[in-house]
Enzyme design. Structure first.
Site, PDB file in Angstrom:
ATOM      1  CG  ASP A  50     -62.723 -50.679 -27.648  1.00 19.04           C
ATOM      2  OD1 ASP A  50     -61.541 -50.891 -27.326  1.00 19.04           O
ATOM      3  OD2 ASP A  50     -63.487 -49.940 -26.995  1.00 19.04           O
ATOM      4  CG  ASP A  83     -66.540 -47.216 -26.412  1.00 19.17           C
ATOM      5  OD1 ASP A  83     -66.711 -46.657 -25.326  1.00 19.17           O
ATOM      6  OD2 ASP A  83     -65.598 -48.011 -26.615  1.00 19.17           O
TER       7      ASP A  83
END
Length: 711
Positions: free
Chosen positions: A342, A535
């Site tokens: 990410d 996250d």
């Protein structure tokens, strides 16, 4: 984690170079297995010379009996319990072999078997306890008492009595009692035990601190943000202990085979006893050979081959701030051959800043105030950036009602009776806007603000690349043989800029949560084993779909932390390839152990069947291989094992940077931009721009464009 687990020693230390408390190492006499093995060994050593010298039986007989009882009662009882559950335990085979040796007058051989088996079991128990000690020793760092400040009054309380929101006073040289935020004071804090940072870190109001870290020369007042059970240290201990209770697939397979193998050993032993006797062989020699066969063919070393290496690797990773949730995960991490990362909060620090406010239907100040009020309940890093920018300009976010967060799209809320929507340009029903193009052209993330359905303004947001991101990407490329891929909901330009800085060539931008999960599933269907590192809430579907997954612990959302297989506590991206390398080394050690165990069993069995293997030598070879396998696995507990896993890769000379091309068909529809968690921007929206970006004034001095603000 209950409070009695916390160490009750004083946490104070001299203000100059205060020492760290030593971790609690289990002493030999503390283990009952060691005490029984010692008693058995002493009795054997006393009986052996008397028996060898031809003394009367009443002098050495009771000593042998004590040796058998002290060393054999515990494995014998465990074997009987296993029989009641209709399973065959190798411990019971050893006890039967010792009793069989004594039955034919081989008291010395049987006693030696019991002693070696008892000592081997004691060493295994000690190794297991030391593995736990290496992690539970972290609890020694946390003090048992804390000074709580209430209304100007100080009181000393148990750490277990602290609640979230309490204020504690930490004097120079003391250890911090809880995770929290500095309210007042300035000092240097030694965080090496939790974050691994080699030098003390300067702390001032607003900075985060961790329980068990060591305060320097200044006094701090800290607001408690987590109770004792929720501190970083307690979470490391709890998760490693939970991991120790799981079994890797290899271990489960071995235990499944063990039952049939053990039954086969018993059947072969009976055959070795019955067949020769049917042809008139000597009973004593035949029984001795059969007992020797049962001992050397027992799969003790095979059973011990798998779990010690994996548990040692879990404990070592936990000491360095990576919580691997199970032995299954530790084994699977070494299998990955593709990594997807990410952007926001993973490759970047997850602490973006608002660098520009462009007012359209409303003035920039009003746009920022409404956006901050709507974003205030959100957990996303971009939401925190908007709220922080408003406060820096003296705009306190107002109350918001009917708040709704849509991961990957944005948020909406009612502020002062007006419907406010903040999110990605692609997800909001607005026309193209030059302000969005300008922000994205500068490598920023554009956030569109709608008020009552009208485009009120555009915010430009930027984030910084993590310091270790390029090194982590290079290490992952070397480990997996494939270049990591960036999966993000952010806009194409911002994503490619971050990718170029970190050394990633393949970028898939503008992805919604379902698009990320679809990309991961497509790789998995193609036979690849994917590790996803993320996250945010929008990363959770991809984390769940992946072969293995890791979440960043500090900035990570609760959903991501729960979904991920492992958690990087201190958000240090370089630990990701280190854990993958450690997992692969643990898998190699498992293979080594299985080879050692298999070779030893094969050699001893052939020796016994084809020749004459003395019982003491067979016992020594069997138990020696068991101890060797256990100690080989415990090598992964050493600090050098982590250093080797975390060693920087050889220089990568492959070309880096953005690679143009068409989007991958499994990545879903491409969007020029998007938020990588709840509600970042994505595509132009709103009416035409009314002028250049309005820059925040005062403390909210804008960062330069992302391309020039990072090294």
């Amino acid at each position: 984690m209950s409070s009695p687990a916390l160490d009750r020693r004083s946490s104070t230390a001299p203000s100059t170079a205060p020492p760290r408390p030593a971790s609690r190492a289990t002493r030999l006499p503390e283990l009952p297995e060691v005490r029984w093995a010692a008693l058995s060994a002493v009795a054997f050593l006393c009986a052996f010379p008397l028996d060898l010298a031809g003394g009367p039986a009443w002098t050495w007989g009771p000593l042998y009996a004590l040796c058998y009882a002290a060393g054999g009662w515990e494995p014998g009882w465990a074997g009987l319990r296993a029989l009641r559950e209709k399973t065959l335990d190798v411990d019971l085979l050893m006890v039967i072999a010792a009793i069989g040796a004594a039955a034919i007058g081989q008291y010395l051989d049987g006693g030696l078997l019991v002693v070696i088996f008892a000592v081997s079991g004691a060493l295994e128990a000690l190794a297991t306890r030391r593995t736990a000690d290496s992690v539970r020793g972290l609890l020694d760092l946390a003090p048992a008492r804390a000074v709580r400040v209430t209304g100007g009054r100080e009181e000393t309380v148990d750490v277990s009595g602290l609640a979230v929101g309490d204020t504690v006073l930490v004097r120079p040289g003391e250890r911090l009692p809880a995770d929290g935020t500095v309210l007042q004071g300035a000092s240097d804090v030694d965080q090496a035990t939790v974050t691994g940072e080699p030098l003390p870190v300067a702390k001032s109001p607003g900075d985060q601190v961790f329980a068990g870290t060591l305060n320097g020369r200044g006094a701090l007042r800290v607001r408690v943000e987590a109770d004792a059970a929720g501190s970083v240290i307690a979470r490391i201990v709890a998760m490693v202990e939970e991991a120790g209770a799981t079994k890797a697939p290899t271990q489960r397979f071995i235990e499944k085979v063990e039952q049939r193998y053990s039954a086969g050993v018993v059947a072969a032993t009976l055959a070795l006893l019955a067949v020769p006797l049917a042809f008139g062989a000597d009973f004593t020699q035949t029984l001795l050979r059969a007992m020797t066969f049962m001992i050397v063919a027992s799969p003790c070393a095979v059973v011990l081959a798998t779990m010690p290496p994996l548990l040692s690797a879990i404990a070592n990773a936990g000491r360095h701030g990576v919580l691997v949730k199970s032995a299954v995960v530790m084994e699977r991490l070494g299998e990955v051959n593709r990594v997807a990362l990410d952007k926001t909060g993973t490759l970047t620090e997850g602490a973006p800043r608002v660098t520009g406010v462009h007012g359209l239907a409303l003035e920039g100040t009003e746009v920022l105030a409404l956006a901050a009020a709507a974003e205030h309940p959100s957990e996303h890093p971009l939401a925190r950036a908007v709220v922080a920018a408003a406060r820096e300009r003296g705009l306190e976010p107002g109350p918001a009602e009917a708040f709704v967060s849509e991961p990957g799209r944005g948020v909406r809320a009612v502020v002062r009776g007006r419907e406010v929507r903040v999110g990605s340009p692609a997800s909001l029903p607005a026309a193209a806007c030059p302000a969005v193009d300008e922000a994205e052209r500068n490598g920023h993330t554009a956030v569109v603000v709608l008020v009552d359905g009208e485009t009120a303004g555009v915010l430009a947001v930027t984030d910084r690349l993590r310091a270790g991101a390029p090194a982590a990407v290079a290490a992952l490329r070397r480990l997996t043989g494939t270049a990591p891929v960036l999966l993000t909901g952010d806009n194409e330009r911002a994503a490619r800029q971050i990718a170029a800085e970190s050394g990633i060539s393949e970028v898939r931008a503008g992805l919604l949560p379902e698009d990320k999960a679809a990309a991961v599933r497509a790789w998995e269907r193609a036979g690849e084993r994917v590790l996803v590192v993320g996250d945010g809430v929008n990363d959770a579907p991809a984390l769940a779909a992946a072969h293995s997954s890791m979440a960043m612990g500090r900035a990570g959302s609760d959903l991501a932390l729960e979904t991920a297989d492992a958690v990087v506590v201190r958000d240090e991206l370089t630990t990701v390839p280190a854990v993958v390398a450690l997992s692969r080394r643990a898998r190699r050690v498992v293979v080594q152990n299985l080879v050692i165990a298999g070779v030893c069993i094969a050699v001893l069995v052939v020796w016994d069947l084809a020749g004459h293997l003395p019982l003491p030598l067979g016992v020594a070879g069997h138990e020696g291989s068991t101890v060797l396998v256990g100690l080989n696995g415990l090598r992964l507990l050493r600090e050098s094992a982590w250093r080797k896993a975390a060693a920087p890769p050889a220089p990568d000379r492959s070309p880096r940077g953005s690679v143009p091309g068409t989007p991958d068909e499994c990545a879903g529809p491409q969007r020029p931009s998007g938020r990588s968690a709840s509600g970042a921007p994505d595509r132009a929206a709103g009416p035409a721009s009314r002028g250049p970006l309005e820059q925040p004034t005062g403390p909210a001095t804008p960062d330069p464009p992302a391309a020039s603000s990072r090294s």
